[in-house]
Motif scaffolding. Structure first.
Motif, PDB file in Angstrom:
ATOM      1  N   SER A 226      46.346  37.571  35.382  1.00  0.00           N
ATOM      2  CA  SER A 226      44.782  38.802  34.601  1.00  0.00           C
ATOM      3  C   SER A 226      43.206  37.655  35.877  1.00  0.00           C
ATOM      4  N   PHE A 227      42.750  38.646  35.267  1.00  0.00           N
ATOM      5  CA  PHE A 227      41.833  38.036  36.230  1.00  0.00           C
ATOM      6  C   PHE A 227      40.934  37.239  34.731  1.00  0.00           C
ATOM      7  N   LYS A 228      40.336  36.131  35.639  1.00  0.00           N
ATOM      8  CA  LYS A 228      39.313  35.497  33.759  1.00  0.00           C
ATOM      9  C   LYS A 228      38.742  34.161  34.465  1.00  0.00           C
ATOM     10  N   GLY A 229      37.884  35.304  34.998  1.00  0.00           N
ATOM     11  CA  GLY A 229      35.979  35.479  35.662  1.00  0.00           C
ATOM     12  C   GLY A 229      35.625  35.224  37.045  1.00  0.00           C
ATOM     13  N   ALA A 230      35.443  35.161  37.571  1.00  0.00           N
ATOM     14  CA  ALA A 230      34.483  34.933  39.189  1.00  0.00           C
ATOM     15  C   ALA A 230      34.481  33.763  39.413  1.00  0.00           C
ATOM     16  N   GLY A 231      34.778  32.556  38.778  1.00  0.00           N
ATOM     17  CA  GLY A 231      34.690  31.825  39.541  1.00  0.00           C
ATOM     18  C   GLY A 231      35.783  31.136  38.998  1.00  0.00           C
ATOM     19  N   THR A 232      37.363  32.184  38.473  1.00  0.00           N
ATOM     20  CA  THR A 232      38.130  31.639  38.161  1.00  0.00           C
ATOM     21  C   THR A 232      39.310  31.471  39.159  1.00  0.00           C
ATOM     22  N   VAL A 233      40.547  31.133  39.527  1.00  0.00           N
ATOM     23  CA  VAL A 233      41.455  31.332  40.323  1.00  0.00           C
ATOM     24  C   VAL A 233      42.940  32.284  39.535  1.00  0.00           C
ATOM     25  N   SER A 234      43.421  32.961  40.039  1.00  0.00           N
ATOM     26  CA  SER A 234      44.671  33.474  39.578  1.00  0.00           C
ATOM     27  C   SER A 234      45.747  33.522  40.269  1.00  0.00           C
ATOM     28  N   ALA A 235      46.184  32.216  40.998  1.00  0.00           N
ATOM     29  CA  ALA A 235      46.856  32.810  42.150  1.00  0.00           C
ATOM     30  C   ALA A 235      48.052  32.319  41.962  1.00  0.00           C
ATOM     31  N   MET A 236      49.392  33.593  42.216  1.00  0.00           N
ATOM     32  CA  MET A 236      50.817  33.843  42.191  1.00  0.00           C
ATOM     33  C   MET A 236      51.560  32.863  42.811  1.00  0.00           C
ATOM     34  N   PRO A 237      52.373  31.644  42.559  1.00  0.00           N
ATOM     35  CA  PRO A 237      53.145  31.449  43.314  1.00  0.00           C
ATOM     36  C   PRO A 237      54.251  31.673  43.870  1.00  0.00           C
ATOM     37  N   THR A 238      54.725  33.037  42.915  1.00  0.00           N
ATOM     38  CA  THR A 238      56.029  33.640  43.781  1.00  0.00           C
ATOM     39  C   THR A 238      55.870  35.919  44.263  1.00  0.00           C
ATOM     40  N   ILE A 239      56.223  36.166  45.441  1.00  0.00           N
ATOM     41  CA  ILE A 239      56.394  36.993  45.636  1.00  0.00           C
ATOM     42  C   ILE A 239      56.156  38.725  44.416  1.00  0.00           C
ATOM     43  N   GLU A 240      56.976  38.366  43.540  1.00  0.00           N
ATOM     44  CA  GLU A 240      57.221  38.790  42.308  1.00  0.00           C
ATOM     45  C   GLU A 240      55.838  38.977  41.109  1.00  0.00           C
ATOM     46  N   GLY A 241      55.534  38.422  41.389  1.00  0.00           N
ATOM     47  CA  GLY A 241      53.827  37.751  40.733  1.00  0.00           C
ATOM     48  C   GLY A 241      52.752  38.270  41.198  1.00  0.00           C
ATOM     49  N   LYS A 242      53.048  38.494  43.354  1.00  0.00           N
ATOM     50  CA  LYS A 242      52.029  38.730  43.429  1.00  0.00           C
ATOM     51  C   LYS A 242      51.602  40.224  43.500  1.00  0.00           C
ATOM     52  N   VAL A 243      52.847  41.024  43.064  1.00  0.00           N
ATOM     53  CA  VAL A 243      53.651  41.814  43.739  1.00  0.00           C
ATOM     54  C   VAL A 243      52.479  43.183  41.971  1.00  0.00           C
ATOM     55  N   VAL A 244      53.043  41.983  41.378  1.00  0.00           N
ATOM     56  CA  VAL A 244      52.867  42.889  39.477  1.00  0.00           C
ATOM     57  C   VAL A 244      51.623  42.569  39.816  1.00  0.00           C
ATOM     58  N   GLN A 245      50.512  41.485  40.045  1.00  0.00           N
ATOM     59  CA  GLN A 245      49.060  40.970  39.807  1.00  0.00           C
ATOM     60  C   GLN A 245      48.596  42.642  41.086  1.00  0.00           C
ATOM     61  N   ASP A 246      48.368  42.823  41.829  1.00  0.00           N
ATOM     62  CA  ASP A 246      48.504  43.449  43.589  1.00  0.00           C
ATOM     63  C   ASP A 246      48.686  44.485  41.752  1.00  0.00           C
ATOM     64  N   ALA A 247      49.383  45.645  41.771  1.00  0.00           N
ATOM     65  CA  ALA A 247      49.501  46.849  41.137  1.00  0.00           C
ATOM     66  C   ALA A 247      48.431  47.129  39.829  1.00  0.00           C
ATOM     67  N   ASP A 248      48.246  45.773  39.280  1.00  0.00           N
ATOM     68  CA  ASP A 248      47.377  45.413  37.909  1.00  0.00           C
ATOM     69  C   ASP A 248      46.379  45.794  38.279  1.00  0.00           C
ATOM     70  N   ARG A 249      45.536  45.214  39.385  1.00  0.00           N
ATOM     71  CA  ARG A 249      44.130  45.413  40.265  1.00  0.00           C
ATOM     72  C   ARG A 249      44.157  46.774  40.212  1.00  0.00           C
ATOM     73  N   LEU A 250      44.603  46.548  41.379  1.00  0.00           N
ATOM     74  CA  LEU A 250      44.503  48.486  41.878  1.00  0.00           C
ATOM     75  C   LEU A 250      44.607  49.204  40.533  1.00  0.00           C
ATOM     76  N   ASP A 251      44.446  49.740  40.064  1.00  0.00           N
ATOM     77  CA  ASP A 251      44.858  50.192  38.536  1.00  0.00           C
ATOM     78  C   ASP A 251      43.103  49.706  37.978  1.00  0.00           C
ATOM     79  N   ALA A 252      42.488  48.596  38.271  1.00  0.00           N
ATOM     80  CA  ALA A 252      41.514  48.830  37.568  1.00  0.00           C
ATOM     81  C   ALA A 252      40.249  49.063  38.558  1.00  0.00           C
ATOM     82  N   LEU A 253      40.868  49.834  40.218  1.00  0.00           N
ATOM     83  CA  LEU A 253      39.816  50.593  40.818  1.00  0.00           C
ATOM     84  C   LEU A 253      39.916  51.926  41.566  1.00  0.00           C
ATOM     85  N   GLY A 254      39.116  52.409  41.477  1.00  0.00           N
ATOM     86  CA  GLY A 254      39.043  53.685  42.254  1.00  0.00           C
ATOM     87  C   GLY A 254      38.567  54.410  41.137  1.00  0.00           C
ATOM     88  N   ALA A 255      39.324  56.105  41.105  1.00  0.00           N
ATOM     89  CA  ALA A 255      38.826  56.752  40.102  1.00  0.00           C
ATOM     90  C   ALA A 255      38.989  56.468  38.613  1.00  0.00           C
TER      91      ALA A 255
END
Length: 219
Positions: free
Chosen positions: A102-131
């Protein structure tokens, strides 16, 4: 129980838990994240079983909606998978993704150590963009009782998790405090490509909103 059955049972668990949500974190959000994560994960060579389970369970108890308990969602995901007979190391891998994504603030880092985590994090963030992201932002703002816009209240770029958890703001400020920052925080090339278009949708919406707010389209 085979992997297909576990995924089907987990999807049903998420659907039953989240079907009545009105904050933008409902079952259909989870379904979109699941689809996006599966596609991104296939392109990155990720373990799709872990990806699918983390995507399906990522909002089973979102800290923004459960009173700020950051541990409840990962704990419930872990317990669910172990209860289905999955090994603890797999359940822990899924829970760790949910705890970190989860995003927890502009000044915080939510770094993912695994590729599985990275793609799920990306997918969640993509759904917060666009229409869809625009619609979800206003659904969440209404759910939380926030005003749409207060012209005299500037955005606040939260420097810590506690600062973000205790935010008091508006839906329009949320665009500046989070949504417009997500494009540059994508982990994978596929997500970055999708985020470019969806980010432009946010920018155009904000421009149109502020024009109409001030009746600037009269001339």
């Amino acid at each position: 129980m085979n992997k297909t059955e576990v995924i089907e049972r987990t999807a049903e668990y998420a659907r039953e838990t989240l079907h009545s949500d009105s904050s933008g974190h409902d079952w259909w959000h989870v379904a979109r994240v699941h689809r996006l994560a599966r596609e991104l994960g296939a392109g990155e060579g990720a373990d799709l079983y872990v990806v699918e389970l983390a995507a399906l369970l990522h909002d089973i108890s979102d800290y923004k909606l459960n009173g700020g308990d950051l541990d409840e969602g990962p704990r419930r995901a872990f317990a669910w998978l172990v209860g289905l007979g999955e090994p603890e190391d797999l359940a822990r891998a899924v829970a760790d993704i949910i705890a970190t994504m989860s995003f927890k603030g502009a000044g915080t880092v939510s770094a993912m150590p695994t590729i599985e985590g990275k793609v799920v994090q990306d997918a969640d963030r993509l759904d917060a963009l666009g229409a869809v992201g625009v619609a979800r932002a206003f659904a969440y703002g209404g759910f939380k009782g926030e005003p749409m816009h207060l012209p005299d209240l500037p955005p606040h770029l939260h420097a810590s998790v506690d600062d973000y958890l205790n935010r008091q703001g508006t839906t329009i400020n949320h665009f500046h405090e989070k949504l417009l920052l997500l494009k540059d925080r994508m982990n994978t090339p596929g997500a970055r490509r999708l985020a470019e278009r969806r980010h432009r949708v946010l920018e155009q919406f904000l421009a149109d909103f502020l024009t109409e707010w001030d009746a600037g389209d009269l001339t």
